[in-house]
Every structure is written in structure tokens, then in C-alpha cells.
Design a protein around this motif. Structure first.
Motif, PDB file in Angstrom:
ATOM      1  N   ASN A  28       0.186  -1.421  -0.437  1.00 35.96           N
ATOM      2  CA  ASN A  28      -0.227   0.258   0.100  1.00 35.96           C
ATOM      3  C   ASN A  28       0.973   1.160   0.098  1.00 35.96           C
ATOM      4  O   ASN A  28       1.187   1.443   0.768  1.00 35.96           O
ATOM      5  N   VAL A  37      -2.454   5.423  -7.792  1.00 38.57           N
ATOM      6  CA  VAL A  37      -2.663   4.123  -7.434  1.00 38.57           C
ATOM      7  C   VAL A  37      -3.322   3.360  -7.194  1.00 38.57           C
ATOM      8  O   VAL A  37      -5.258   3.781  -7.554  1.00 38.57           O
ATOM      9  N   PRO A  49       4.445   5.294   1.647  1.00 35.09           N
ATOM     10  CA  PRO A  49       5.352   4.944  -0.141  1.00 35.09           C
ATOM     11  C   PRO A  49       6.987   5.520   0.062  1.00 35.09           C
ATOM     12  O   PRO A  49       7.343   5.340  -0.874  1.00 35.09           O
ATOM     13  N   ARG A  68       8.164   8.052 -10.056  1.00 33.57           N
ATOM     14  CA  ARG A  68       6.757   8.701  -9.588  1.00 33.57           C
ATOM     15  C   ARG A  68       6.508  10.281 -10.046  1.00 33.57           C
ATOM     16  O   ARG A  68       5.618  10.869 -10.212  1.00 33.57           O
ATOM     17  N   CYS A 109      -0.830  -2.173  -6.320  1.00 33.90           N
ATOM     18  CA  CYS A 109      -0.837  -2.446  -5.220  1.00 33.90           C
ATOM     19  C   CYS A 109      -1.551  -3.721  -5.284  1.00 33.90           C
ATOM     20  O   CYS A 109      -2.627  -2.913  -4.627  1.00 33.90           O
ATOM     21  N   ASN A 137      -3.827  -3.499   2.085  1.00 36.67           N
ATOM     22  CA  ASN A 137      -4.690  -2.682   1.341  1.00 36.67           C
ATOM     23  C   ASN A 137      -5.934  -3.057   1.458  1.00 36.67           C
ATOM     24  O   ASN A 137      -6.583  -3.820   1.116  1.00 36.67           O
ATOM     25  N   HIS A 155      -5.039  -0.612  -6.534  1.00 37.31           N
ATOM     26  CA  HIS A 155      -5.335  -0.767  -5.322  1.00 37.31           C
ATOM     27  C   HIS A 155      -6.264  -2.336  -5.640  1.00 37.31           C
ATOM     28  O   HIS A 155      -7.435  -1.822  -6.465  1.00 37.31           O
ATOM     29  N   GLU A 215       0.461   3.736  -1.309  1.00 38.34           N
ATOM     30  CA  GLU A 215      -0.949   5.512  -1.227  1.00 38.34           C
ATOM     31  C   GLU A 215      -0.326   5.681   0.311  1.00 38.34           C
ATOM     32  O   GLU A 215      -0.179   7.566   0.214  1.00 38.34           O
ATOM     33  N   ASP A 216      -0.738   5.093   1.106  1.00 37.47           N
ATOM     34  CA  ASP A 216      -0.045   5.265   2.930  1.00 37.47           C
ATOM     35  C   ASP A 216       0.953   5.319   3.406  1.00 37.47           C
ATOM     36  O   ASP A 216       1.645   5.635   4.485  1.00 37.47           O
ATOM     37  N   LYS A 223     -10.438   1.158  -0.009  1.00 42.35           N
ATOM     38  CA  LYS A 223      -9.576   1.318  -1.128  1.00 42.35           C
ATOM     39  C   LYS A 223      -9.116   0.741  -2.131  1.00 42.35           C
ATOM     40  O   LYS A 223      -9.050   0.558  -3.701  1.00 42.35           O
ATOM     41  N   THR A 272      -1.044   4.502 -13.590  1.00 43.09           N
ATOM     42  CA  THR A 272      -1.562   3.709 -12.770  1.00 43.09           C
ATOM     43  C   THR A 272      -0.534   3.246 -11.480  1.00 43.09           C
ATOM     44  O   THR A 272       0.402   1.831 -12.698  1.00 43.09           O
TER      45      THR A 272
END
Length: 303
Positions: free
Chosen positions: A103, A208, A108, A122, A137, A273, A210, A105-106, A277, A134
């Protein structure tokens, strides 16, 4: 669609194998000929990963999916060149960079050994608007719960909780942290669905995407594994011992530092994940698709 895969390693082979089961055309870009790909209905194209060469090889493709990994300099240059080649391409305007990860996104900054390098790429992706992209994850690939002779992915030792040789399961702290497991086949089918939806509808892609095959705690995963094979034992792992291993490894310039840095994620929810999300299987973009659960996956492997 005509999909290009950059990289012919283990992950590339798994994705290409599943891609070739679809009605889509598949092109594999690789620096060297890989015999493991010879039986696939994919076109193999050699490349030196320069912008001009990539542009030529992507000229008739709709999207490119990268599975390229380190070293750091190559990761940055290859992905930067892919992005530029897509920008110059008449047709290839969709790009999935090589993350295949947790994950991010949370979290990085995880895993520590690759986060800085990946962040360079990125930032380049975020700074442009010509190419849709994209990052996928999916948590951990479910193949890692298989014994080495059945796991098509490379061996990563202590980075994963299961030692199939000793049948010892590393239990991070209380084992209540969650881990998401998604098979390479499910991931591949989802990737095709995501690309097809964006290409056909001109829809934008989120930074991202998921995916979640099955999410469970490490403790629950151990119990599931042990129910099938009582020989498995759990071994407690403390946060301090992992930090000490990293500290000592950095002083000794030990390559195993990266392995211990991956273990840090087991003490957090970086491997999780969240349901809210992750794309929902069987509906929306993933209509007609279902995820393989751990029990079903192990049954298939046993059969």
C-alpha cells in the motif's frame, strides 16, 4: 488491445503467461532472449531501453506494463525512457510502472531500500499529463505461500514470513497486522481490465490502483497454513531485533539489509490494502472477475 511488457524476469513471465490467455496481443520487451518465454504466444522484441529503440518497439502498442527492477540507475533511466517514448508515440499512451507492491499510497517510504529510487520516477509521472498511468498495489503476491518448487517467483528468504525448509513462520509482534495476498494471475487479469476500461472509455487512471485477493492477519494466515500442515511452527520476531539487524548490516555493508528493511513492513499495515480502497471484484472495472482466496489457491497448487 496490444500490450507490451517490459522485462522478462519472474514477474514478467507470470504476467505475460496470463496476458496470453486473453484475446489481447502481447509483446515482451527484453534486453536478452529468455528461453522461458519461447512457448508463449507473445512476440519477443529485443531492446536496449533507449528512447529511440523503445519508441520503435512501442509504435504499434496501446499500453506498456513494466516489470523492470534495479539497480537504481537502470530503474530510473529505463522508466524515464519508457515515459518519454510513450510521449513521442502515436499510439502508446498508457503506462503501468514497475511497483507491484504494498500500500504505497499510505506508505510511500516503504520498502526503504527502493522508495527513494521509485519516488524519482513517480515525480516524473505526476509532473506530466500526456500519458495515463497508475501504480498497481496488490500487497504480496500469493505465490509466496507456496513451497519453492511450486513458487514461480524468486526466493527472497527472510523477507517473507514463511521458511518452507524449516516450516517456521515468523510472527511479527502480536501477529495482528494485516497482509493482503493477490495471485499473479488475478493481478494480471485486473491489470488488463483496468487498461481496457481506460483505453476504451478515455477514462483517467488514479495514481494508485489497489487490488486485494484476500486480506488476513499474519496470525490467521499462520493458523490457516498450520491447519493444512501441523508441522508448521511460529517463531516470534521483535521490532528491536529487526532494527538491530539493519543497523549492523549497514555498518558491514551487508546486502541482507534490504531483506530486513522489508521485514519492518510486517510490524505495520503497509502490507494491507484496505477494503475501501481496493477495487471490488465482480463489479465496475473488475466486472466478470473474481479473486482467488488462499485456501482455493493452495488447493489448486496441491492439485
Amino acid at each position: 488491445m496490444k500490450i507490451a511488457i517490459a522485462g522478462a524476469g519472474e514477474v514478467g513471465l507470470c504476467l505475460a503467461t496470463e496476458f496470453c490467455k486473453s484475446e489481447d496481443e502481447v509483446v515482451v520487451l527484453t534486453g536478452t532472449v529468455k528461453p522461458s518465454f519461447k512457448n508463449l504466444k507473445a512476440e519477443i522484441r529485443l531492446t536496449n531501453y533507449s528512447v529511440d529503440d523503445l519508441k520503435k518497439n512501442l509504435d504499434d502498442c496501446d499500453a506498456i506494463v513494466s516489470t523492470l527492477s534495479g539497480p537504481d540507475e537502470f530503474y530510473i533511466s529505463a522508466h524515464s525512457n519508457i515515459l518519454e517514448a510513450c510521449r513521442q508515440s502515436r499510439r502508446c499512451k498508457h503506462f503501468i510502472p514497475s511497483e507491484w507492491n504494498i500500500n504505497i499510497e499510505d506508505f510511500p517510504d516503504q520498502p526503504m531500500f527502493s522508495a527513494a529510487t521509485h519516488e524519482v520516477v513517480r515525480k516524473k509521472l505526476r509532473s506530466q499529463h500526456d500519458i495515463k498511468w497508475t501504480m498497481i498495489c496488490h500487497g504480496w503476491f500469493m505465490e509466496y505461500i507456496l513451497s519453492p518448487e511450486k513458487n514461480p517467483l524468486r526466493e527472497i528468504g527472510l523477507a517473507w514470513v514463511m521458511n518452507h525448509g524449516t516450516k517456521v513462520f515468523d510472527m511479527y509482534a502480536d501477529g495482528l497486522q494485516k497482509v493482503t495476498l493477490t495471485s499473479t494471475a488475478d493481478t494480471a487479469r485486473a491489470v488488463l481490465a483496468v487498461l481496457r476500461d481506460s483505453i476504451n472509455t478515455a477514462a483517467d487512471l488514479p495514481p494508485v490502483t489497489h487490488l486485494a485477493g484476500q486480506t488476513l492477519t499474519y496470525r490467521d494466515l499462520f493458523q490457516l497454513i498450520r491447519t493444512r500442515d501441523p508441522a508448521w511452527k511460529s517463531s516470534p520476531v521483535t521490532f528491536s531485533e529487526v532494527l538491530n539487524a539493519i543497523h549492523e548490516g549497514l555498518k558491514a555493508n551487508d546486502a541482507l539489509v534490504a531483506v530486513h528493511q522489508m521485514r519492518i513492513m510486517g510490524f505495520t499495515n503497509a502490507n494491507n490494502n484496505p477494503k475501501g480502497k481496493a477495487l471490488e471484484w465482480g463489479t465496475g472495472v473488475l466486472a466478470g472477475l473474481r479473486a482467488t482466496g488462499v485456501q482455493e489457491f493452495l488447493d489448486q497448487a496441491q492439485a
